[in-house]
Design a protein around this motif. Structure first.
Motif, mmCIF file in Angstrom:
data_model
loop_
_atom_site.group_PDB
_atom_site.id
_atom_site.type_symbol
_atom_site.label_atom_id
_atom_site.label_comp_id
_atom_site.label_asym_id
_atom_site.label_seq_id
_atom_site.Cartn_x
_atom_site.Cartn_y
_atom_site.Cartn_z
ATOM 1 N N ALA A 62 12.516 -0.456 -46.354
ATOM 2 C CA ALA A 62 13.729 0.349 -46.415
ATOM 3 C C ALA A 62 13.462 1.702 -45.768
ATOM 4 O O ALA A 62 12.362 1.982 -45.306
ATOM 5 C CB ALA A 62 14.145 0.523 -47.867
ATOM 6 N N LYS A 63 14.500 2.521 -45.777
ATOM 7 C CA LYS A 63 14.325 3.863 -45.231
ATOM 8 C C LYS A 63 13.291 4.583 -46.092
ATOM 9 O O LYS A 63 13.220 4.392 -47.298
ATOM 10 C CB LYS A 63 15.680 4.581 -45.274
ATOM 11 N N ASP A 64 12.486 5.398 -45.464
ATOM 12 C CA ASP A 64 11.456 6.192 -46.134
ATOM 13 C C ASP A 64 10.403 5.336 -46.834
ATOM 14 O O ASP A 64 9.707 5.820 -47.723
ATOM 15 C CB ASP A 64 12.062 7.156 -47.164
ATOM 16 N N ALA A 65 10.308 4.088 -46.479
ATOM 17 C CA ALA A 65 9.300 3.248 -47.116
ATOM 18 C C ALA A 65 8.260 2.840 -46.070
ATOM 19 O O ALA A 65 8.559 2.748 -44.888
ATOM 20 C CB ALA A 65 9.949 2.006 -47.697
ATOM 21 N N GLN A 66 7.046 2.643 -46.530
ATOM 22 C CA GLN A 66 6.002 2.109 -45.656
ATOM 23 C C GLN A 66 5.269 1.019 -46.421
ATOM 24 O O GLN A 66 5.247 1.042 -47.652
ATOM 25 C CB GLN A 66 4.995 3.198 -45.272
ATOM 26 N N ALA A 67 4.689 0.099 -45.692
ATOM 27 C CA ALA A 67 3.979 -0.964 -46.395
ATOM 28 C C ALA A 67 2.860 -1.489 -45.519
ATOM 29 O O ALA A 67 2.901 -1.355 -44.292
ATOM 30 C CB ALA A 67 4.936 -2.099 -46.729
ATOM 31 N N THR A 68 1.859 -2.045 -46.164
ATOM 32 C CA THR A 68 0.782 -2.709 -45.431
ATOM 33 C C THR A 68 0.714 -4.156 -45.905
ATOM 34 O O THR A 68 0.680 -4.414 -47.102
ATOM 35 C CB THR A 68 -0.568 -2.012 -45.692
ATOM 36 N N LEU A 69 0.739 -5.076 -44.961
ATOM 37 C CA LEU A 69 0.676 -6.500 -45.287
ATOM 38 C C LEU A 69 -0.661 -7.051 -44.826
ATOM 39 O O LEU A 69 -1.218 -6.591 -43.831
ATOM 40 C CB LEU A 69 1.798 -7.267 -44.581
ATOM 41 N N ARG A 70 -1.145 -8.031 -45.553
ATOM 42 C CA ARG A 70 -2.392 -8.671 -45.146
ATOM 43 C C ARG A 70 -2.109 -10.134 -44.793
ATOM 44 O O ARG A 70 -1.501 -10.853 -45.577
ATOM 45 C CB ARG A 70 -3.419 -8.609 -46.278
ATOM 46 N N LEU A 71 -2.540 -10.546 -43.622
ATOM 47 C CA LEU A 71 -2.351 -11.936 -43.214
ATOM 48 C C LEU A 71 -3.543 -12.768 -43.689
ATOM 49 O O LEU A 71 -4.559 -12.239 -44.102
ATOM 50 C CB LEU A 71 -2.235 -12.037 -41.690
ATOM 51 N N SER A 72 -3.389 -14.073 -43.566
ATOM 52 C CA SER A 72 -4.432 -14.951 -44.099
ATOM 53 C C SER A 72 -5.771 -14.762 -43.389
ATOM 54 O O SER A 72 -6.820 -15.004 -43.959
ATOM 55 C CB SER A 72 -3.988 -16.405 -43.996
ATOM 56 N N ASP A 73 -5.737 -14.307 -42.138
ATOM 57 C CA ASP A 73 -7.012 -14.122 -41.437
ATOM 58 C C ASP A 73 -7.629 -12.746 -41.691
ATOM 59 O O ASP A 73 -8.649 -12.412 -41.105
ATOM 60 C CB ASP A 73 -6.823 -14.340 -39.932
ATOM 61 N N GLY A 74 -6.971 -11.963 -42.542
ATOM 62 C CA GLY A 74 -7.500 -10.643 -42.847
ATOM 63 C C GLY A 74 -6.898 -9.523 -42.015
ATOM 64 O O GLY A 74 -7.189 -8.354 -42.236
ATOM 65 N N SER A 75 -6.076 -9.864 -41.029
ATOM 66 C CA SER A 75 -5.431 -8.831 -40.232
ATOM 67 C C SER A 75 -4.489 -8.017 -41.112
ATOM 68 O O SER A 75 -3.860 -8.550 -42.019
ATOM 69 C CB SER A 75 -4.614 -9.462 -39.099
ATOM 70 N N LEU A 76 -4.413 -6.722 -40.813
ATOM 71 C CA LEU A 76 -3.528 -5.855 -41.585
ATOM 72 C C LEU A 76 -2.373 -5.392 -40.710
ATOM 73 O O LEU A 76 -2.561 -5.042 -39.544
ATOM 74 C CB LEU A 76 -4.301 -4.629 -42.084
ATOM 75 N N ILE A 77 -1.180 -5.407 -41.279
ATOM 76 C CA ILE A 77 -0.009 -4.927 -40.559
ATOM 77 C C ILE A 77 0.550 -3.744 -41.329
ATOM 78 O O ILE A 77 0.917 -3.880 -42.493
ATOM 79 C CB ILE A 77 1.090 -5.994 -40.467
ATOM 80 N N GLU A 78 0.597 -2.613 -40.673
ATOM 81 C CA GLU A 78 1.187 -1.449 -41.305
ATOM 82 C C GLU A 78 2.614 -1.329 -40.777
ATOM 83 O O GLU A 78 2.843 -1.298 -39.572
ATOM 84 C CB GLU A 78 0.374 -0.217 -40.926
ATOM 85 N N MET A 79 3.585 -1.315 -41.688
ATOM 86 C CA MET A 79 4.990 -1.294 -41.269
ATOM 87 C C MET A 79 5.570 0.096 -41.462
ATOM 88 O O MET A 79 5.393 0.707 -42.509
ATOM 89 C CB MET A 79 5.824 -2.262 -42.107
ATOM 90 N N ARG A 80 6.282 0.566 -40.471
ATOM 91 C CA ARG A 80 6.963 1.831 -40.589
ATOM 92 C C ARG A 80 8.273 1.597 -41.334
ATOM 93 O O ARG A 80 8.691 0.458 -41.550
ATOM 94 C CB ARG A 80 7.267 2.366 -39.195
ATOM 95 N N GLU A 81 8.929 2.679 -41.719
ATOM 96 C CA GLU A 81 10.220 2.536 -42.401
ATOM 97 C C GLU A 81 11.211 1.806 -41.489
ATOM 98 O O GLU A 81 11.094 1.829 -40.279
ATOM 99 C CB GLU A 81 10.775 3.914 -42.766
ATOM 100 N N ARG A 82 12.157 1.156 -42.107
ATOM 101 C CA ARG A 82 13.230 0.446 -41.412
ATOM 102 C C ARG A 82 12.697 -0.533 -40.372
ATOM 103 O O ARG A 82 13.160 -0.585 -39.238
ATOM 104 C CB ARG A 82 14.186 1.432 -40.743
ATOM 105 N N SER A 83 11.663 -1.256 -40.754
ATOM 106 C CA SER A 83 11.129 -2.269 -39.853
ATOM 107 C C SER A 83 11.296 -3.629 -40.507
ATOM 108 O O SER A 83 11.367 -3.730 -41.725
ATOM 109 C CB SER A 83 9.646 -2.022 -39.586
ATOM 110 N N GLN A 84 11.355 -4.637 -39.689
ATOM 111 C CA GLN A 84 11.481 -5.978 -40.242
ATOM 112 C C GLN A 84 10.677 -6.953 -39.405
ATOM 113 O O GLN A 84 10.694 -6.884 -38.175
ATOM 114 C CB GLN A 84 12.947 -6.401 -40.282
#
Lengths: 958, 205
Positions: free
Chosen positions: A214-236
């Motif tokens: 959402a707006k003003d939110a950030q998140a980090t996702l971990r994939l099964s291979d260990g890769s990390l995805i850092e998401m900026r606000e308002r991203s999908q």
């Protein structure tokens, strides 16, 4: 400058006024509005899918008509309406068909599509009843009546799943459940087809779930291979996984990906207009409405956007649309929580490659040489190499310094090079070799030459020669180096430094060398042949020879043959600089400037062929006759050279002849315009075209050669000609012109869309010949009781097409004649397309990719041309190609490049020009000679070739 | 008629022609935003965009602001009565645009704002008759003003933008924000003093 108050007041007013009068252009406003509206619509759509119906107007304060009733409906569905209003609305929907529908639609949207079929099956009364209850509850009897249907449906679904599983097993997700939220700061949602749920740290999500910040939110996702995805606000984004690796579909917004090591897979990020492939690196992808922007923090990524491929390195950035401004990478990633760490990494990793390539000057073109004139008259082989030693050694030293200064960088470098436990040993080995290379490089001049003469027995006598920078210190250096090499190779190196040439006897090798010989012979049975490869030059011979090194007059010479050294001595003493033809030719090469040259005096080698091959007299006679017939006994020189310019490198091979080309050697005609290319579309995957002298003459040459070499074969052909009544020369070859082209132009699967174009002078006669050949074939087939071939003639758009097909063979051969050419293809549609391509003028020759790949130069024509551009083709066959490629692994680097990767997809061109007495073949390449720079040699990212790989191969390590 | 409505309509009037020409390339959609929002977007997008552009000086930011505002409208659960909103839409949107723009600039922070080189405006200034140094200075000065505004209190910045960028009178602003005209005057004065100081600092640096 001191500003007084009044001045400041005025300045402020002026600036404010200028802001007040700022006017964006109307077109920009409208463009922006259209984009924003499109996004709002998308958002509204997904919001509906989320069953969060927020878009309609707020409930009307006073209910006056249907419109007002409809504004009440969403609240009613959410049970938020007061009892009085609910009653009013229910009453109205009973009477008003339009409102009843509106209510039903809203409920459908809320309950998801899955329920719709059930709802539609309800009777009118049931619908009313359902709406009366304000909650869609299907009546019990109705559910019961659907149980049977559900069973059937369930059975079908299960069956489909099983089949799909069987078919798609190889592509099935490897680990769909192992993706999770590493950290979430602010609202994060998982949006699946039918429900939406907030996600928090530790939650799992599945493939194809849309994850949105959402707006003003950030998140980090971990994939099964260990890769990390850092998401900026308002991203999908949504993640797909299959055997080739994971694909992150970035639907909008910006992410920073820290890709884990991918092994033989790749990690992909797809935006609406770009595909990014990586092996293990950190980079940012920003997908906006206008375009996407990809920035690399560390390592290397491959980007495929709009049909163009780029390779980006740390600190570099690419936008998918020209005009999209690039911003500094540091700014692009400034939103990230790890921005500071990325910035540091960026500053370091970015620096190394660029710095090393910038600070280390590659050896440039050489326009003169003192070495050439020192080689003996009668030299048959000559190689001029640039002295890379110093550049390379310096690059390695700089890299080591950088690594020592920065632990983060050292870790990264370790990751780049560490594949097995023996790596420390390998590192040390590379270090040792680099030290040698650097030390030698700094002692020698800018060129190292290798030449060879043929001795009396036809054996080559090689000679290595180079200038010495510091003649006085070199002797000492050499002694030291020999000692080092001896200690490293357990005494297997046998090098003798000679001071006085007149006073050396060939027959008395020194004691050390004798020991070495014995020892090595004893060892060789236990040693596998690959290990032998890593020993130094003299060891490569079966019976190790001594290498003599002679330092004289600012040069160093090395040869296993004392005679070769004595020749040089004689030449130096006499000051004789007369050149033979081979030397003259090489001097020409130097006059034009060269980076690398390899030359062979084919005429002299051919003249000595009896001594070299030791054939019997009869064999020799046949051989000579064939050489004469084919015209190859006139061969003079072969020169292969590489010329470096700012933008590209020309790799040129020239074969020259003593006089005008004869026989087979003369088949390739002089450069000529190629009209056949006009039938090939700009999207062709492969095209080759050539011009030859008259095909009838070719047949004559062929027959004449056969008469001398294989008289039996000629008799057979003549018999066949008499039987069929078709004369190859008169009926086939004489009808043809001198131009041929072949292309793969269209789909590769299920059957490649090949295309053959040949210039034809007598189309009617050629067609008649083909018809006669088919008739003859049919006679033979009928005799064997097999269905024959038939030629079908058809008219389409004023053109006559001929199709040769067989009842029991699925492949057709189609051909037509147009504008003096025969065009043949596996289908009539392809022929029609070829004619359209010709008519439209929009053909391969207009393709920017083709033009870009061609060299600059004065002559617009070629004798032969080869072009490949498999970029698009690989997409269609990627799933298969990727799987096949895994089996064979002939390349240097483990697991790359695979055909399915977007790696090595640059269109390439090679061409040849034939002149009276020579044929010149050229293949331009980008970057440095053969794509090599100091950084690539060291194996820094961005290279497909690295010194460490060569070392690995050389030392036989796995 | 309410004074605020009057000024809002006047303020929006010059942009009406743009709105009238606006054509949405709208695909057929099952769940389209309802008409009220669409009408509002159709009529007022230019007002919002222009207002945001003045404050941010960037097309990208103006576009972001436009999206933010209408997204907020779309999602707002406590939004005012639509019919009521329609009447006051322009005044509401103008203020919303100012505040969203200021929010954006605040979020961006001081450091990156300085680094932000806006080519849109650079182009605009280039087209004007200024010499190169003056052009550059002009852009720098605007950025000083914009940056300082983002650092002021939200209310002061809003009042300043309404008065000087959008050209409303003190009394109108007072009514719109439901504060006394005296307070408007005081805030404008404070803002001007602060801006002059920042300009001075900039020129002396």
């Amino acid at each position: 400058m001191k500003q007084n108050k009044k001045q400041l007041e005025n300045l402020l007013d002026e600036t404010i006024a200028s802001i007040h009068h700022t006017q964006p252009e109307a077109a920009h406003i409208e463009d922006a509005a259209a984009r924003v509206w499109a996004r709002l619509e998308t958002h509204a759509q997904s919001d509906y899918a989320m069953n969060e119906i927020k878009l309609e107007s707020a409930p009307a304060a006073q209910v006056r008509g249907c419109a007002d009733y409809q504004t009440l409906m969403p609240s009613h569905i959410r049970h938020e309406l007061s009892p009085a209003r609910a009653l009013l609305l229910e009453d109205h929907t009973r009477e008003c068909v339009a409102c009843r529908h509106a209510m039903q639609n809203l409920k459908d949207a809320r309950n998801g599509v899955a329920n719709r079929s059930v709802v539609q099956l309800q009777t009118k009364n049931q619908r009313v009843r359902a709406s009366n209850r304000a909650r869609p509850v299907a009546p019990l009897y109705q559910l019961a009546s659907h149980v049977a249907q559900w069973r059937v449906a369930a059975a079908v679904v299960v069956a489909c799943c099983l089949v799909a599983l069987a078919v798609w097993q190889p592509f099935a997700p490897m680990s769909a459940v192992n993706m999770s939220v590493e950290a979430a700061d602010g609202a994060l949602y998982r949006i699946a087809a039918s429900d939406t749920a907030p996600l928090t740290t530790g939650d799992r999500f599945a493939v194809n779930d849309h994850v949105r910040t959402a707006k003003d939110a950030q998140a980090t996702l971990r994939l099964s291979d260990g890769s990390l995805i850092e998401m900026r606000e308002r991203s999908q984004l949504a993640v797909e996984e299959n055997r080739d690796g994971a694909t992150i579909n970035l639907e909008r917004g910006q992410i920073i990906v820290q890709a884990a090591k991918q092994g033989d897979k790749s990690l992909f990020v797809r935006t609406s207009d770009a595909l990014v492939a990586v092996k293990g690196t950190t980079f940012s992808v920003n997908s906006g409405t206008r375009a996407s922007r990809i920035a690399v923090i560390e390592g290397e990524v491959k980007v495929d956007a709009g049909g163009k491929q780029h390779s980006l390195h740390a600190g570099e950035q690419a936008a998918t649309r020209t005009g999209l401004e690039t911003v500094p990478v540091a700014q692009e990633i400034s939103w990230s929580k790890n921005a500071a760490r990325y910035r540091q990494l960026l500053a370091e990793a970015k620096g190394v490659r660029a710095d090393i390539d910038a600070r280390i000057t590659r050896p440039g073109r050489r326009y003169s040489t003192r070495l050439l004139d020192l080689t003996a008259t009668g030299t048959v082989f000559y190689v001029g190499l640039p002295n890379w030693g110093e550049s390379l050694g310096e690059a390695h030293k700089q890299l080591q310094e950088r690594l020592a200064q920065n632990p983060a960088l050292a870790g990264w470098w370790q990751g780049q090079n560490t594949n097995n436990a023996n790596d420390t040993k390998r590192e040390a080995h590379i270090g040792f070799m680099m030290d040698r290379v650097r030390a030698w490089g700094s002692q020698l001049g800018d060129e190292i030459a290798i030449s060879a003469t043929l001795d009396g027995k036809g054996e080559p006598a090689p000679l290595v020669l180079a200038e010495v920078k510091n003649a006085n210190g070199f002797r000492e250096f050499l002694t030291r180096e020999i000692e080092t090499l001896k200690s490293q190779s357990n005494g297997h190196v046998s090098i003798r430094v000679i001071d006085d040439l007149s006073n050396v006897a060939n027959a008395t090798p020194p004691a050390v060398s004798n020991d070495a010989v014995k020892k090595s012979r004893g060892d060789s049975t236990r040693r596998d042949s690959r290990r032998d490869m890593r020993q130094d030059k003299p060891r490569q011979d079966k019976a190790p020879q001594e290498l003599f090194v002679w330092i004289h007059d600012g040069f160093v010479f090395a040869s296993p043959s004392l005679d070769a050294l004595r020749d040089v001595a004689a030449k130096l003493e006499s000051g004789n600089t007369t050149r033979d033809a081979f030397h003259e030719r090489l001097a020409d090469v130097y006059r034009d400037g060269t980076n690398f040259v390899l030359a062979a005096d084919l005429a002299t080698i051919l003249a000595r062929r009896d001594a070299i091959t030791q054939d019997t007299a009869q064999d020799a006679a046949t051989r000579d006759a064939m050489l004469h017939q084919t015209g190859f006994d006139d061969l003079q020189f072969l020169i292969i050279e590489s010329k470096d310019s700012d933008t590209r490198t020309e790799n040129i091979a020239t074969v020259s002849f003593k006089g005008a080309r004869r026989g087979m050697a003369s088949w390739l005609a002089a450069p000529h315009a190629m009209g056949a290319l006009d039938f090939i579309s700009r999207d062709a995957h492969l095209a080759s075209a050539f011009v030859v002298k008259q095909p009838a003459t070719i047949v004559d040459d062929l027959f004449a050669t056969l008469r001398n070499v294989e008289p039996d074969a000629l008799t057979e052909i003549e018999t066949a000609q008499n039987e069929s009544g078709v004369n190859l020369r008169a009926d086939l070859a004489a009808t043809m012109g001198g131009e041929f082209a072949f292309a793969i132009d269209g789909a590769l699967l299920p059957f490649p869309s090949w295309k053959l174009i040949a210039e034809v002078y007598q189309p009617a006669k050629l067609h008649e010949t083909l018809t006669r050949l088919v008739g003859k074939a049919n006679e033979r087939l009928r005799a064997e009781n097999k269905p024959g071939l038939e030629i079908v003639t058809s008219e389409l758009g004023g053109h006559t097409y001929y199709t040769i097909k067989s009842a029991n063979f699925p492949v057709e051969f189609n051909y037509t004649f147009a504008e003096g050419y025969l065009i043949a293809a596996p289908s009539r549609a392809l022929l029609a397309r070829a004619l359209e391509t010709k008519a439209s003028g929009d053909n391969l020759r207009q393709s920017p990719r083709f033009i870009a790949a061609l060299p600059e130069g004065s002559d617009p024509n070629y004798s032969a041309l080869f072009y490949q551009n498999f970029a698009g083709a690989l997409d269609s066959i990627a799933p298969f190609a990727g799987r096949f490629a895994k089996k064979g692994n002939g390349d240097l680097r483990n697991g790359q490049p695979r055909p399915a990767d977007i790696i090595a997809r640059v269109p390439t061109v090679a061409y040849a020009r034939a002149f009276d007495d020579r044929i010149v073949i050229s293949a331009p390449s980008k970057d440095a000679p053969f794509g090599i720079t100091p950084a690539t040699l060291l194996g820094l990212p961005g290279s497909s070739f690295s010194m460490s790989d060569v070392m690995k191969q050389g030392t036989g390590e796995q | 008629m309410d004074v605020i409505n009057t000024f809002a309509l006047e303020a929006a009037a010059p942009h009406k022609h743009a709105a009238a020409r606006f054509e949405f390339a709208r695909p057929a959609m099952e769940h389209a935003p309802p008409t009220t929002l669409e009408t509002m977007f159709r009529e007022h997008h230019a007002l919002v965009y222009r207002t945001a552009y003045r404050i941010t000086g960037s097309r990208t930011d103006a576009e972001d602001v436009l999206q933010t505002i209408f997204l907020r409208l779309m999602q707002s659960s406590e939004k005012p009565d639509t019919r009521d909103l329609n009447l006051r839409a322009e005044a509401y949107l103008c203020r919303a645009a100012i505040n969203a723009s200021l929010d954006l600039m605040r979020a961006r922070g001081r450091a990156s704002f300085v680094a932000f080189d806006d080519t849109d405006e650079a182009q605009w200034v280039k087209d004007s008759a200024l010499n190169p140094e003056a052009r550059h200075e002009s852009i720098e000065l605007r950025n000083v003003i914009r940056r300082t505004l983002a650092e002021m209190s939200a209310r002061t910045a809003e009042v300043f933008a309404l008065r000087y960028f959008e050209g409303y009178g003190n009394a109108e602003i007072a009514r719109a924000l439901d504060i006394s005209p005296l307070v408007v005057g005081v805030q404008l004065h404070r803002a001007r003093v602060r801006l002059q100081n920042e300009l001075k600092k900039f020129l002396e640096s």
